[in-house]
Design a protein around this motif. Structure first.
Motif, PDB file in Angstrom:
ATOM      1  N   PHE A  89       0.847  -1.192   0.000  1.00  0.00           N
ATOM      2  CA  PHE A  89       0.000   0.000   0.000  1.00  0.00           C
ATOM      3  C   PHE A  89       0.883   1.243   0.000  1.00  0.00           C
ATOM      4  N   SER A 113      -1.311   5.870   3.163  1.00  0.00           N
ATOM      5  CA  SER A 113      -2.673   5.341   3.256  1.00  0.00           C
ATOM      6  C   SER A 113      -2.934   4.748   4.641  1.00  0.00           C
ATOM      7  N   GLU A 123      -4.358   1.958   5.226  1.00  0.00           N
ATOM      8  CA  GLU A 123      -4.109   0.514   5.171  1.00  0.00           C
ATOM      9  C   GLU A 123      -2.664   0.190   5.529  1.00  0.00           C
ATOM     10  N   ARG A 167      -2.198  -0.098   9.161  1.00  0.00           N
ATOM     11  CA  ARG A 167      -2.822  -1.248   9.806  1.00  0.00           C
ATOM     12  C   ARG A 167      -2.148  -2.578   9.505  1.00  0.00           C
ATOM     13  N   VAL A 168      -1.446  -2.676   8.377  1.00  0.00           N
ATOM     14  CA  VAL A 168      -0.893  -3.969   7.972  1.00  0.00           C
ATOM     15  C   VAL A 168       0.249  -4.384   8.902  1.00  0.00           C
ATOM     16  N   GLY A 213      -6.455  -6.783   8.061  1.00  0.00           N
ATOM     17  CA  GLY A 213      -7.523  -6.497   7.106  1.00  0.00           C
ATOM     18  C   GLY A 213      -7.754  -7.644   6.144  1.00  0.00           C
ATOM     19  N   TRP A 227      -7.035  -8.694   2.965  1.00  0.00           N
ATOM     20  CA  TRP A 227      -6.110  -8.333   1.895  1.00  0.00           C
ATOM     21  C   TRP A 227      -5.611  -9.502   1.082  1.00  0.00           C
ATOM     22  N   HIS A 263      -5.267  -8.443  -2.577  1.00  0.00           N
ATOM     23  CA  HIS A 263      -4.170  -7.486  -2.740  1.00  0.00           C
ATOM     24  C   HIS A 263      -2.828  -8.204  -2.739  1.00  0.00           C
TER      25      HIS A 263
END
Length: 121
Positions: A81, A85, A87, A90-91, A106, A108, A111
């Protein structure tokens, strides 16, 4: 019955061509990265989901990483990402058993699979 006999060699030839394409892809990916994510016997990437805690915890698993799994985790966390962002904040990626990655934070899976395909795996 005769049509079945004639279609079997074509099916075997198609599998052979698919394996040859996977081998070519694996050689090019291995030349550019210190890690490699081999496909399974059906040609799929080894990316799986694991839902825990009654559906509140969603994990993405990348299994059977050959080479440096820590380098894969670092590349994945920095380029999956955009840095600005939400995201990316959070990753969380952990390396387990020196061959597997656990991506949390999340939903993902798609992705991660798209990222691996773009990298040539």
């Amino acid at each position: 019955m005769t049509s079945l006999l004639f279609s079997l060699p074509r099916l075997a030839n198609a599998r052979h061509l698919t394996r040859a394409a996977n081998l070519t892809r694996s050689i090019s990916a291995a030349a550019t990265h210190p890690y490699f994510v081999p496909r399974n016997s059906q040609g799929s990437l080894p990316v799986y989901t694991d839902i825990r805690n009654g559906g509140t915890r969603y994990l993405v698993l990348v299994r059977n990483v050959d080479g440096n799994a820590a380098a894969l985790a670092k590349d994945l966390s920095s380029t999956l990402f955009d840095a600005a962002s939400p995201e990316a904040a959070r990753v969380k990626i952990q390396v387990t058993r020196d061959r597997h990655l656990v991506v949390s934070g999340g939903h993902w899976k798609n992705h991660v699979m798209e990222w691996l395909i773009k990298k040539g795996f």
